[in-house]
Enzyme design. Structure first.
Site, short mmCIF file in Angstrom:
data_model
loop_
_atom_site.label_atom_id
_atom_site.label_comp_id
_atom_site.label_asym_id
_atom_site.label_seq_id
_atom_site.Cartn_x
_atom_site.Cartn_y
_atom_site.Cartn_z
N TYR A 113 9.95 -1.48 9.62
CA TYR A 113 8.71 -1.73 8.88
C TYR A 113 7.56 -1.37 9.83
CZ TYR A 113 5.01 -4.27 6.39
OH TYR A 113 3.85 -4.61 5.74
N ASP A 159 10.11 1.30 5.48
CA ASP A 159 8.73 1.56 5.11
C ASP A 159 8.02 2.07 6.35
OD1 ASP A 159 6.11 1.57 4.33
OD2 ASP A 159 5.97 -0.57 3.92
N HIS A 268 6.41 -1.33 -3.77
CA HIS A 268 7.33 -0.27 -3.38
C HIS A 268 8.56 -0.31 -4.28
CE1 HIS A 268 5.64 0.45 0.79
NE2 HIS A 268 5.10 -0.72 0.50
#
Length: 279
Positions: A113, A159, A268
Site C-alpha cells: 500500500y 495499491d 477501489h
C-alpha cells in the site's frame, strides 16, 4: 499448476467483510492481498476467512489507518521486510509454497500500500509527497538486494497509488499535475520497473490504447456514467514469471469493475491474474 492472484484496496476490512467474502466465494483466488485494512492485527477477522478456506493469513495492522493483509489457500511464511521510512503498516511480504501435480516451487508475494502522497506534487512543501518518493526508493533498494541474492521469483501486488500510463487515467492532460499521475511519480515507478525488469501484467495482456481503471472517486454522483477512473492497483511479476502470466492470455487478467457499485463499496475494485507454474 494454475494460481489465481488477487489484490484489493478494501478501505476497511471490517466494514466490508461481507464483500470480501462474497468476492472470495465467487472468484476463488488462491491468494488475496488486501490494503488499507484500517485495523490492528488483533482486530483482524481471521475466523471468517479461515472458514472460507484461507488458512494462511499474514497481517500488518495499524490503528485506524493503512494496514495490509495477505490471505492464502497455499502455505506461506512471512518475510522480514521494511519499506516504509515512517514505520507505517503498508506492506506484507511472504514466501508462498506452491505444490501440485506438475509443480513444486515457491515464489515471493509482496503486498503493498504505497503512500497516496497528499494533494500537492512538490516534495519541498508536502511531506506526504516526499514520503511517497522515499517509499518508492526503499522498494527499489530492497529488490536490488533481493535479486542480487538470486531470489528471482517475485510477485508485486497492491495499491501503488500511481496510474503510470496515459490510458490509466480518464484524462492524461488534465491529470498531469494531479498526484498519482505526475511525471515525477510515473518516472520513479518506471525506474523501479525497469531496474528489475518487472512486468506490469495489465499492459502485457492489454493493448496500450485500452483504458483500464481500478479506482473511481467517491465524489462522483454516477460512477460508471462519468467513468473518471484511474488504474492505481497493480500486479507485477519478475522476468522468470513473465511467461507464466503471458501464457494465460488477455482473459488471465481481470479488473472486477462491478464491485465498485456494490452496496457501500470501496473506491477501489479487486484485480485478478492467473499465473501457471511448472517445474
Amino acid at each position: 499448476m494454475k494460481i489465481k492472484l488477487a489484490t484489493w484496496n478494501i478501505n476497511s476490512v471490517r466494514l466490508r467483510l461481507d464483500q470480501v467474502l462474497r468476492f472470495l466465494e465467487e472468484e476463488q483466488p488462491h491468494i488475496l492481498g488486501l490494503q488499507e485494512i484500517k485495523c490492528q492485527e488483533e482486530q483482524f477477522p481471521f475466523a471468517p476467512f479461515r472458514e472460507a478456506g484461507y488458512e494462511f493469513i499474514e497481517v500488518a495492522g495499524q490503528k485506524g489507518y493503512h494496514g495490509a493483509a495477505t490471505l492464502s489457500k497455499l502455505p506461506m511464511e512471512r518475510l522480514p521486510t521494511t519499506f516504509c521510512p515512517l514505520g507505517h503498516a503498508r506492506h506484507v511480504s511472504t514466501r508462498v509454497i506452491a505444490k501440485g501435480k506438475d509443480c513444486d516451487q515457491d515464489f515471493e508475494f509482496h503486498n503493498f500500500y504505497i503512500p497516496a502522497g497528499g494533494d500537492v506534487a512538490d516534495p519541498e512543501i508536502n511531506d506526504k509527497f516526499q514520503h511517497k518518493l522515499d517509499f518508492l526508493a526503499a522498494m527499489n533498494a530492497y529488490f536490488s538486494e533481493r535479486f542480487s541474492k538470486g531470489d528471482d521469483q517475485q510477485v508485486l501486488v497492491g495499491d501503488f497509488n500511481i496510474a503510470p500510463h496515459e490510458n490509466d487515467v480518464w484524462s492524461h492532460k488534465q491529470l498531469l499535475k494531479v498526484v498519482s499521475h505526475t511525471p515525477l511519480e510515473v518516472e520513479l515507478l518506471a525506474k523501479l520497473q525497469a531496474t528489475h525488469d518487472f512486468t506490469d501484467t495489465a499492459r502485457l495482456l492489454h493493448d496500450d490504447t485500452e483504458k483500464l481503471y481500478s479506482w473511481w472517486s467517491y465524489r462522483a454522483r454516477d460512477v460508471m456514467a462519468s467513468n473518471r477512473g484511474r488504474r492505481l492497483d497493480h500486479i507485477w511479476v519478475s522476468p522468470t514469471l513473465k511467461s507464466c502470466v503471458e501464457s494465460q492470455g488477455k482473459s488471465g487478467y481481470k479488473i472486477h469493475v462491478p464491485c465498485r457499485i456494490w452496496e457501500k463499496p470501496s473506491d477501489h475494485v479487486p484485480i485478478t491474474q492467473i499465473m501457471e507454474l511448472r517445474d
